[in-house]
Every structure is written in C-alpha cells, then in structure tokens.
Design a protein around this motif. Structure first.
Motif, short mmCIF file in Angstrom:
data_model
loop_
_atom_site.label_atom_id
_atom_site.label_comp_id
_atom_site.label_asym_id
_atom_site.label_seq_id
_atom_site.Cartn_x
_atom_site.Cartn_y
_atom_site.Cartn_z
N LEU A 42 0.80 -1.22 0.00
CA LEU A 42 0.00 0.00 0.00
C LEU A 42 0.84 1.28 0.00
CD1 LEU A 42 -2.80 -1.11 2.46
CD2 LEU A 42 -2.88 -1.02 -0.03
N SER A 43 1.96 1.28 0.69
CA SER A 43 2.77 2.51 0.74
C SER A 43 3.54 2.75 -0.56
CB SER A 43 3.75 2.45 1.91
OG SER A 43 4.68 1.42 1.71
N ARG A 51 3.55 1.69 -9.24
CA ARG A 51 4.23 1.28 -8.00
C ARG A 51 5.66 1.77 -8.02
NH1 ARG A 51 3.30 -4.86 -5.82
NH2 ARG A 51 1.24 -4.48 -4.98
N LYS A 52 6.08 2.33 -6.87
CA LYS A 52 7.46 2.78 -6.74
C LYS A 52 7.91 2.52 -5.31
CE LYS A 52 10.41 6.78 -6.66
NZ LYS A 52 10.39 8.04 -5.97
N LYS A 53 9.00 1.79 -5.16
CA LYS A 53 9.53 1.51 -3.83
C LYS A 53 10.08 2.79 -3.21
CE LYS A 53 12.23 -1.90 -1.37
NZ LYS A 53 11.15 -2.37 -0.51
N ALA A 70 0.39 13.10 -1.55
CA ALA A 70 -0.36 12.95 -0.30
C ALA A 70 0.59 12.48 0.79
CB ALA A 70 -1.49 11.96 -0.47
N PRO A 71 0.24 12.67 2.08
CA PRO A 71 1.04 12.10 3.17
C PRO A 71 1.01 10.56 3.06
CG PRO A 71 -0.45 13.76 4.02
CD PRO A 71 -0.83 13.52 2.59
N ARG A 72 2.16 9.95 3.14
CA ARG A 72 2.31 8.51 2.86
C ARG A 72 1.44 7.63 3.77
NH1 ARG A 72 8.09 5.34 2.87
NH2 ARG A 72 7.28 3.26 2.62
N ASP A 73 1.46 7.85 5.08
CA ASP A 73 0.72 7.00 6.00
C ASP A 73 -0.79 7.17 5.83
OD1 ASP A 73 3.12 6.08 7.00
OD2 ASP A 73 3.15 7.51 8.66
N GLN A 74 -1.24 8.39 5.66
CA GLN A 74 -2.67 8.63 5.48
C GLN A 74 -3.17 8.04 4.16
OE1 GLN A 74 -3.18 12.84 5.84
NE2 GLN A 74 -2.80 12.84 8.04
N PHE A 75 -2.37 8.14 3.13
CA PHE A 75 -2.75 7.58 1.84
C PHE A 75 -2.77 6.06 1.89
CE2 PHE A 75 -1.76 6.51 -2.68
CZ PHE A 75 -2.99 6.88 -3.19
N SER A 76 -1.83 5.45 2.59
CA SER A 76 -1.82 3.99 2.75
C SER A 76 -3.07 3.52 3.49
CB SER A 76 -0.57 3.53 3.50
OG SER A 76 0.58 3.80 2.75
N ALA A 77 -3.48 4.26 4.53
CA ALA A 77 -4.69 3.92 5.27
C ALA A 77 -5.92 4.04 4.36
CB ALA A 77 -4.84 4.82 6.49
N TYR A 78 -5.95 5.07 3.52
CA TYR A 78 -7.06 5.24 2.57
C TYR A 78 -7.11 4.05 1.61
CZ TYR A 78 -9.75 7.07 -1.33
OH TYR A 78 -10.67 7.22 -2.34
N LEU A 79 -5.97 3.64 1.08
CA LEU A 79 -5.93 2.50 0.16
C LEU A 79 -6.36 1.21 0.86
CD1 LEU A 79 -2.67 3.15 -1.89
CD2 LEU A 79 -5.04 3.47 -2.63
N ALA A 80 -5.97 1.05 2.13
CA ALA A 80 -6.38 -0.14 2.88
C ALA A 80 -7.89 -0.18 3.06
CB ALA A 80 -5.68 -0.16 4.24
N LEU A 81 -8.47 0.98 3.32
CA LEU A 81 -9.91 1.08 3.50
C LEU A 81 -10.65 0.71 2.22
CD1 LEU A 81 -12.13 1.94 5.49
CD2 LEU A 81 -11.91 4.24 4.58
N HIS A 82 -10.06 0.98 1.08
CA HIS A 82 -10.71 0.73 -0.20
C HIS A 82 -10.12 -0.47 -0.95
CE1 HIS A 82 -11.88 4.83 0.74
NE2 HIS A 82 -12.97 4.54 0.10
N THR A 83 -9.47 -1.38 -0.23
CA THR A 83 -8.92 -2.59 -0.84
C THR A 83 -10.06 -3.56 -1.10
OG1 THR A 83 -6.81 -2.35 0.30
CG2 THR A 83 -7.34 -4.53 -0.51
N SER A 84 -10.13 -4.13 -2.30
CA SER A 84 -11.18 -5.10 -2.61
C SER A 84 -10.73 -6.47 -2.10
CB SER A 84 -11.44 -5.16 -4.12
OG SER A 84 -10.27 -5.53 -4.80
#
Length: 87
Positions: A42-43, A51-53, A70-84
């Motif tokens: 996600l990060s 995707r970029k490491k 976007a802020p990395r941690d907040q964006f990762s949480a957003y992606l986790a929330l919308h993971t199928s």
C-alpha cells in the motif's frame, strides 16, 4: 525494550497489539480483516496503479506518472480502507 529483550520483543509485540485490537473491535460489535501487506504494498502503490519503492524516511507519496501527492501514511490507510477482498 529493544536493548533489554533483543529480537524477541519484535516477535511478540505486533501479535499482542493485533490480538488486543481484535478483542476490542469484537467487544464493540465490529471485527477485523487482515490485509496481505506483501501483495498489496500500500505505501508503494498510487491510485493510477503505478508502483514505486520508497525508503522509510520518505514520508510523502509523490507519483511521477499522474502527479498525485499525499502524506504517505494517510494515503496507505485510505488505500487499505478501499482494498477489494478477493480469494
């Protein structure tokens, strides 16, 4: 803790947190779902699919393909929330 107990603290602390979080969520009528962080990365993933490491010190997500920032941690949480969820 790390100096006194060495590697063993790293093996037990995350699972203790996970167990505590799961019990509290279930006590309040909710639940938890586990995300495979190795496959989702996600990060490292952008909304456009690029995707970029990144190094751990890099705290802002900046996509070179679409220009999204976007802020990395907040964006990762957003992606986790919308993971199928698929099998």
């Amino acid at each position: 803790w790390q100096k006194q107990f060495g590697k063993s603290i790293g093996h037990h602390a995350p699972s203790a947190f996970e167990g505590s979080l799961t019990r509290k969520a279930e006590a309040l009528g909710g639940g938890t779902l586990l995300i495979n962080t190795f496959q989702t990365a996600l990060s490292q993933t952008c909304l456009c699919g690029n995707r970029k490491k990144k190094s751990l010190s890099e705290r802002t997500h900046r996509c070179t393909e679409c220009g999204f920032t976007a802020p990395r941690d907040q964006f990762s949480a957003y992606l986790a929330l919308h993971t199928s969820w698929t099998d």
